[in-house]
Scaffold this motif. Structure first.
Motif, PDB file in Angstrom:
ATOM      1  N   SER A 199       0.818  -1.208   0.000  1.00  0.00           N
ATOM      2  CA  SER A 199       0.000   0.000   0.000  1.00  0.00           C
ATOM      3  C   SER A 199       0.856   1.264   0.000  1.00  0.00           C
ATOM      4  O   SER A 199       0.543   2.244  -0.670  1.00  0.00           O
ATOM      5  CB  SER A 199      -0.912   0.001   1.230  1.00  0.00           C
ATOM      6  N   MET A 200       1.958   1.232   0.737  1.00  0.00           N
ATOM      7  CA  MET A 200       2.785   2.423   0.880  1.00  0.00           C
ATOM      8  C   MET A 200       3.565   2.765  -0.386  1.00  0.00           C
ATOM      9  O   MET A 200       3.725   3.943  -0.732  1.00  0.00           O
ATOM     10  CB  MET A 200       3.750   2.256   2.055  1.00  0.00           C
ATOM     11  N   TYR A 201       4.036   1.741  -1.114  1.00  0.00           N
ATOM     12  CA  TYR A 201       4.980   2.009  -2.198  1.00  0.00           C
ATOM     13  C   TYR A 201       4.436   1.803  -3.615  1.00  0.00           C
ATOM     14  O   TYR A 201       5.009   2.331  -4.566  1.00  0.00           O
ATOM     15  CB  TYR A 201       6.230   1.142  -2.005  1.00  0.00           C
ATOM     16  N   CYS A 202       3.381   1.061  -3.775  1.00  0.00           N
ATOM     17  CA  CYS A 202       2.923   0.727  -5.128  1.00  0.00           C
ATOM     18  C   CYS A 202       1.995   1.786  -5.714  1.00  0.00           C
ATOM     19  O   CYS A 202       1.141   2.333  -5.014  1.00  0.00           O
ATOM     20  CB  CYS A 202       2.208  -0.627  -5.130  1.00  0.00           C
ATOM     21  N   ASP A 203       2.161   2.038  -7.012  1.00  0.00           N
ATOM     22  CA  ASP A 203       1.226   2.895  -7.750  1.00  0.00           C
ATOM     23  C   ASP A 203      -0.016   2.104  -8.145  1.00  0.00           C
ATOM     24  O   ASP A 203      -1.121   2.637  -8.185  1.00  0.00           O
ATOM     25  CB  ASP A 203       1.877   3.429  -9.036  1.00  0.00           C
ATOM     26  N   GLU A 220      -5.829   1.644  -2.743  1.00  0.00           N
ATOM     27  CA  GLU A 220      -7.070   1.828  -1.989  1.00  0.00           C
ATOM     28  C   GLU A 220      -8.264   1.129  -2.647  1.00  0.00           C
ATOM     29  O   GLU A 220      -9.287   0.885  -1.996  1.00  0.00           O
ATOM     30  CB  GLU A 220      -7.375   3.314  -1.804  1.00  0.00           C
ATOM     31  N   GLU A 221      -8.119   0.786  -3.938  1.00  0.00           N
ATOM     32  CA  GLU A 221      -9.188   0.066  -4.630  1.00  0.00           C
ATOM     33  C   GLU A 221      -9.078  -1.450  -4.452  1.00  0.00           C
ATOM     34  O   GLU A 221     -10.079  -2.160  -4.570  1.00  0.00           O
ATOM     35  CB  GLU A 221      -9.141   0.388  -6.131  1.00  0.00           C
ATOM     36  N   LYS A 239      -7.839   1.643   7.345  1.00  0.00           N
ATOM     37  CA  LYS A 239      -7.883   3.063   7.669  1.00  0.00           C
ATOM     38  C   LYS A 239      -6.775   3.798   6.933  1.00  0.00           C
ATOM     39  O   LYS A 239      -5.803   3.193   6.480  1.00  0.00           O
ATOM     40  CB  LYS A 239      -7.725   3.268   9.180  1.00  0.00           C
ATOM     41  N   VAL A 240      -6.935   5.121   6.825  1.00  0.00           N
ATOM     42  CA  VAL A 240      -5.895   5.952   6.220  1.00  0.00           C
ATOM     43  C   VAL A 240      -4.958   6.430   7.323  1.00  0.00           C
ATOM     44  O   VAL A 240      -5.398   6.991   8.330  1.00  0.00           O
ATOM     45  CB  VAL A 240      -6.511   7.165   5.483  1.00  0.00           C
ATOM     46  N   ASN A 241      -3.668   6.177   7.124  1.00  0.00           N
ATOM     47  CA  ASN A 241      -2.671   6.653   8.077  1.00  0.00           C
ATOM     48  C   ASN A 241      -2.573   8.171   7.989  1.00  0.00           C
ATOM     49  O   ASN A 241      -2.349   8.731   6.917  1.00  0.00           O
ATOM     50  CB  ASN A 241      -1.318   5.999   7.764  1.00  0.00           C
ATOM     51  N   GLY A 245      -0.735   9.264   4.714  1.00  0.00           N
ATOM     52  CA  GLY A 245      -1.837   9.402   3.772  1.00  0.00           C
ATOM     53  C   GLY A 245      -2.142   8.117   3.023  1.00  0.00           C
ATOM     54  O   GLY A 245      -2.994   8.092   2.132  1.00  0.00           O
ATOM     55  N   LYS A 246      -1.443   7.028   3.383  1.00  0.00           N
ATOM     56  CA  LYS A 246      -1.647   5.733   2.736  1.00  0.00           C
ATOM     57  C   LYS A 246      -2.593   4.885   3.591  1.00  0.00           C
ATOM     58  O   LYS A 246      -2.686   5.057   4.804  1.00  0.00           O
ATOM     59  CB  LYS A 246      -0.311   4.990   2.583  1.00  0.00           C
ATOM     60  N   ILE A 247      -3.279   3.948   2.936  1.00  0.00           N
ATOM     61  CA  ILE A 247      -4.156   3.079   3.706  1.00  0.00           C
ATOM     62  C   ILE A 247      -3.328   2.077   4.511  1.00  0.00           C
ATOM     63  O   ILE A 247      -2.217   1.708   4.125  1.00  0.00           O
ATOM     64  CB  ILE A 247      -5.157   2.328   2.799  1.00  0.00           C
ATOM     65  N   GLN A 248      -3.876   1.656   5.636  1.00  0.00           N
ATOM     66  CA  GLN A 248      -3.195   0.731   6.519  1.00  0.00           C
ATOM     67  C   GLN A 248      -4.183  -0.346   6.961  1.00  0.00           C
ATOM     68  O   GLN A 248      -5.354  -0.067   7.219  1.00  0.00           O
ATOM     69  CB  GLN A 248      -2.622   1.460   7.730  1.00  0.00           C
ATOM     70  N   ILE A 249      -3.689  -1.573   7.025  1.00  0.00           N
ATOM     71  CA  ILE A 249      -4.542  -2.702   7.361  1.00  0.00           C
ATOM     72  C   ILE A 249      -4.365  -3.081   8.821  1.00  0.00           C
ATOM     73  O   ILE A 249      -3.235  -3.227   9.301  1.00  0.00           O
ATOM     74  CB  ILE A 249      -4.207  -3.926   6.496  1.00  0.00           C
TER      75      ILE A 249
END
Length: 259
Positions: A199-203, A220-221, A239-241, A245-249
């Motif tokens: 989630s943090m690094y991938c486009d 996020e999709e 949730k969004v960190n 600003g990245k999603i987190q599980i």
């Protein structure tokens, strides 16, 4: 440079491991491949870099069928960090990284000063400065992984394909490796076990299950509570960190009644 796979099937011992897999990795993208164990991620990557023999007209790099690309041309286009790297001979770390310059050297051409400097540069970037004259087989699993990544980067190909590159690494080096990959001006296609890192690094993320592509989209999709339940079989909260600003599980236990 573009990587494309078209309707790729692959059978191992009578079992269809890949079923009509199609995907596209555009130039400059950082694309993650996720899915549960045994879903076909490693098999797909091995077809791309020809450890397995893919069907003709199924895997293309820069529009060329990989089955028609000679080894040196392939090495100039694609560098690889595989999940299994069983090296049976021992060399110094600097020499192991120097193998990445194979595609850039003429037959019987010796090492150039620029090649050595490039090898040392990428050893620094992966946190292995000072290990140049250590013997490769004396290293830990995580140290070997970082040396192999330095070798792949030294290759200076336009596409790098990685099979769980953070495998064997502690948390510090997991993020160092991903940051190092992110800042390179290359196309990255990597299977990733840790979904928060993906989630943090991938486009873009490609989700696989049972040998097929399930979904493709932005993190996020794809990394959603729905897919976590349906594909991975786990309950989660996404949730969004607030800092990144990245999603987190956040994974939830099955017996959590108030979750």
């Amino acid at each position: 440079m573009q990587l494309s796979v078209k309707d790729l099937d692959y059978i191992i011992e009578g079992t269809k491991v890949l079923d009509a897999v199609s995907l596209c990795v555009e130039e400059g993208g950082f694309v993650g491949l996720i899915g549960p164990n045994g879903c076909g991620k490693s098999t797909l990557l091995k077809n791309i870099y020809k450890t397995y023999k893919p069907e003709r007209n199924a895997v293309f790099i820069s529009g060329k069928d990989v089955m028609e690309m000679p080894p040196k041309e392939m090495a100039g286009e694609v560098s690889v960090v595989a999940q299994e790297n069983n090296v049976e001979f021992d060399v110094e770390v600097l020499d192991m990284v120097m193998y990445g310059r194979y595609a850039h050297r003429r037959f019987l051409e010796g090492e150039k000063k620029e090649d050595i400097e490039l090898c040392r540069q990428f050893l620094r970037e992966v946190g292995m400065e000072g290990y140049e004259h250590r013997m490769y087989l004396s290293l830990s699993g995580g140290e070997k992984q970082r040396v192999l990544l330095a070798r792949a980067l030294t290759q200076q190909s336009r596409l790098i394909v990685l099979d769980e590159p953070t495998n064997h690494l502690d948390v510090r080096y997991q993020y160092l490796i991903m940051q190092t990959l992110k800042k390179q001006k290359i196309t990255v296609f990597s299977s990733i076990h840790d979904l928060n890192i993906a989630s943090m690094y991938c486009d873009k993320i490609i989700l696989m299950d049972r040998g097929r592509i399930v979904a493709v989209g932005r993190p996020e999709e794809i990394i959603t509570e729905k897919y976590m339940q349906e594909v991975f079989g786990v309950r989660s909260q996404i949730k969004v960190n607030e800092i990144t600003g990245k999603i987190q599980i956040y994974y939830l236990p099955d017996n959590c009644k108030d979750c």
